[in-house]
Design a protein around this motif. Structure first.
Motif, PDB file in Angstrom:
ATOM      1  N   GLU A  29      -7.940   4.478   6.306  1.00 13.68           N
ATOM      2  CA  GLU A  29      -7.838   3.874   4.979  1.00 13.68           C
ATOM      3  C   GLU A  29      -7.791   5.033   3.992  1.00 13.68           C
ATOM      4  O   GLU A  29      -8.718   5.834   3.923  1.00 13.68           O
ATOM      5  CB  GLU A  29      -9.057   2.993   4.701  1.00 13.68           C
ATOM      6  CG  GLU A  29      -9.227   1.833   5.649  1.00 13.68           C
ATOM      7  CD  GLU A  29      -8.307   0.663   5.316  1.00 13.68           C
ATOM      8  OE1 GLU A  29      -7.666   0.681   4.234  1.00 13.68           O
ATOM      9  OE2 GLU A  29      -8.229  -0.261   6.135  1.00 13.68           O
ATOM     10  N   GLN A  30      -6.680   5.126   3.215  1.00 15.53           N
ATOM     11  CA  GLN A  30      -6.462   6.298   2.373  1.00 15.53           C
ATOM     12  C   GLN A  30      -6.298   5.926   0.903  1.00 15.53           C
ATOM     13  O   GLN A  30      -5.526   5.034   0.568  1.00 15.53           O
ATOM     14  CB  GLN A  30      -5.184   7.013   2.791  1.00 15.53           C
ATOM     15  CG  GLN A  30      -5.085   7.329   4.273  1.00 15.53           C
ATOM     16  CD  GLN A  30      -3.671   7.758   4.599  1.00 15.53           C
ATOM     17  OE1 GLN A  30      -3.337   8.930   4.469  1.00 15.53           O
ATOM     18  NE2 GLN A  30      -2.827   6.807   4.978  1.00 15.53           N
TER      19      GLN A  30
ATOM     20  N   HIS B 204      -3.304   2.948   6.313  1.00 20.31           N
ATOM     21  CA  HIS B 204      -3.550   1.937   5.288  1.00 20.31           C
ATOM     22  C   HIS B 204      -3.832   2.593   3.946  1.00 20.31           C
ATOM     23  O   HIS B 204      -4.126   3.778   3.870  1.00 20.31           O
ATOM     24  CB  HIS B 204      -4.759   1.072   5.675  1.00 20.31           C
ATOM     25  CG  HIS B 204      -4.538   0.265   6.902  1.00 20.31           C
ATOM     26  ND1 HIS B 204      -4.090  -1.034   6.871  1.00 20.31           N
ATOM     27  CD2 HIS B 204      -4.676   0.585   8.217  1.00 20.31           C
ATOM     28  CE1 HIS B 204      -3.975  -1.487   8.113  1.00 20.31           C
ATOM     29  NE2 HIS B 204      -4.327  -0.520   8.945  1.00 20.31           N
TER      30      HIS B 204
ATOM     31  N   THR C 224       2.168   4.478   2.682  1.00 22.51           N
ATOM     32  CA  THR C 224       1.758   4.359   4.084  1.00 22.51           C
ATOM     33  C   THR C 224       2.953   4.202   5.025  1.00 22.51           C
ATOM     34  O   THR C 224       2.951   4.768   6.114  1.00 22.51           O
ATOM     35  CB  THR C 224       0.781   3.184   4.283  1.00 22.51           C
ATOM     36  OG1 THR C 224       1.401   1.969   3.841  1.00 22.51           O
ATOM     37  CG2 THR C 224      -0.514   3.409   3.504  1.00 22.51           C
TER      38      THR C 224
ATOM     39  N   TYR D  70     -14.064  -1.978   6.112  1.00 27.92           N
ATOM     40  CA  TYR D  70     -12.977  -1.122   6.589  1.00 27.92           C
ATOM     41  C   TYR D  70     -13.229  -0.530   7.970  1.00 27.92           C
ATOM     42  O   TYR D  70     -12.564   0.418   8.370  1.00 27.92           O
ATOM     43  CB  TYR D  70     -12.725   0.001   5.585  1.00 27.92           C
ATOM     44  CG  TYR D  70     -12.394  -0.519   4.204  1.00 27.92           C
ATOM     45  CD1 TYR D  70     -11.183  -1.152   3.971  1.00 27.92           C
ATOM     46  CD2 TYR D  70     -13.308  -0.411   3.165  1.00 27.92           C
ATOM     47  CE1 TYR D  70     -10.871  -1.652   2.716  1.00 27.92           C
ATOM     48  CE2 TYR D  70     -13.001  -0.900   1.905  1.00 27.92           C
ATOM     49  CZ  TYR D  70     -11.784  -1.524   1.677  1.00 27.92           C
ATOM     50  OH  TYR D  70     -11.482  -2.022   0.443  1.00 27.92           O
TER      51      TYR D  70
ATOM     52  N   LEU E 248      -6.128   2.445   0.266  1.00 29.57           N
ATOM     53  CA  LEU E 248      -7.466   2.113  -0.214  1.00 29.57           C
ATOM     54  C   LEU E 248      -7.452   2.272  -1.732  1.00 29.57           C
ATOM     55  O   LEU E 248      -6.869   3.231  -2.247  1.00 29.57           O
ATOM     56  CB  LEU E 248      -8.473   3.074   0.431  1.00 29.57           C
ATOM     57  CG  LEU E 248      -9.954   2.832   0.253  1.00 29.57           C
ATOM     58  CD1 LEU E 248     -10.372   1.503   0.881  1.00 29.57           C
ATOM     59  CD2 LEU E 248     -10.748   3.966   0.896  1.00 29.57           C
TER      60      LEU E 248
ATOM     61  N   GLN F  30      -7.797   3.826  12.763  1.00 34.82           N
ATOM     62  CA  GLN F  30      -7.375   3.245  11.494  1.00 34.82           C
ATOM     63  C   GLN F  30      -7.801   4.163  10.365  1.00 34.82           C
ATOM     64  O   GLN F  30      -8.982   4.495  10.254  1.00 34.82           O
ATOM     65  CB  GLN F  30      -8.003   1.859  11.318  1.00 34.82           C
ATOM     66  CG  GLN F  30      -7.631   1.178  10.024  1.00 34.82           C
ATOM     67  CD  GLN F  30      -8.071  -0.263  10.016  1.00 34.82           C
ATOM     68  OE1 GLN F  30      -7.665  -1.058  10.858  1.00 34.82           O
ATOM     69  NE2 GLN F  30      -8.914  -0.625   9.065  1.00 34.82           N
TER      70      GLN F  30
ATOM     71  N   GLU G  66       0.883  -1.172   0.000  1.00 35.20           N
ATOM     72  CA  GLU G  66       0.000   0.000   0.000  1.00 35.20           C
ATOM     73  C   GLU G  66       0.921   1.222   0.000  1.00 35.20           C
ATOM     74  O   GLU G  66       1.230   1.780   1.055  1.00 35.20           O
ATOM     75  CB  GLU G  66      -0.931  -0.019   1.218  1.00 35.20           C
ATOM     76  CG  GLU G  66      -1.939  -1.160   1.160  1.00 35.20           C
ATOM     77  CD  GLU G  66      -2.827  -1.275   2.401  1.00 35.20           C
ATOM     78  OE1 GLU G  66      -2.526  -0.652   3.440  1.00 35.20           O
ATOM     79  OE2 GLU G  66      -3.829  -2.015   2.325  1.00 35.20           O
TER      80      GLU G  66
END
Length: 197
Positions: A171-172, A107, A46, A149, A109, A169, A43
């Motif tokens: 998620e990007q 994280h 990150t 997620y 995405l 958390q 990923e």
């Protein structure tokens, strides 16, 4: 106070790739941990974000950097966050029982948006979402509590690393991890300074 050192541990080596575990830690800090379990080409962006935030704030940083030129790093080295166990990751084992006050896990995405999840309090998630939405050009939402997620599982490492069982958390999508990465880090830095996290 001891100075943090960067430690590495080769977790897995294949014919076409490798997974390396990284720990940036002074051995005693329990205020904050920043994590990127799927760094490197798994990923992208990150791992670099996590290390940058840790050095800015004096936090411990744990992550894994995976690369594989054959099957692809994501397919080779992407366990679910709830499957990450200190018995498999030696450097994670060194901090597993420390009980951090704040834990942030970064994280990637596939969709170009940001989802705010984890076991942290819902009000905190909403405040993080608001600040990120003001700073980023991509959509930001709180992850659906029962969605893929959500990150709320007790077995998710972001939660069991936290003293209170609730980590954050993020998620990007690609924009948040690349062009607007600095904006994400600035927001997180400000949230920490304002005692939101």
């Amino acid at each position: 106070m001891p100075r943090p050192i960067l430690q590495t541990n080769p977790v897995e080596v294949t014919e076409t790739g490798h997974l390396t575990e990284v720990l940036y830690d002074d051995g005693v800090t329990d205020d904050m941990a920043v994590c990127a379990a799927h760094g490197g080409a798994v990923e992208p962006g990150t791992g670099e974000q996590a290390l940058e935030l840790a050095t800015r704030t004096g936090a411990t940083c744990w992550g894994c950097f995976g690369y594989d030129g054959d099957v692809g790093a994501f397919d080779a080295f992407h366990p679910a966050s709830s499957d990450i166990d200190p018995a498999t990751y030696d450097l994670l084992g060194r901090i597993a029982d420390r009980g951090f006050e704040t834990v942030i896990s970064l994280h990637g995405l596939a969709e170009d948006r940001v989802l705010v999840g984890g076991g942290v309090d819902g009000d905190v998630k909403r405040r993080v979402r608001e600040r990120l939405a003001d700073a980023l050009s991509t959509p930001v939402a709180v992850a659906a509590p029962d969605g893929q997620y959500a990150g709320t599982d007790d077995a998710n490492f972001v939660n069991w690393l936290a003293a209170d069982g609730g980590g954050l958390q993020l998620e990007q999508g690609q924009t948040a991890r690349a062009d607007e990465s600095e904006a994400v880090l600035d927001v997180l830095d400000d949230l920490l300074a304002d005692d939101v996290l």
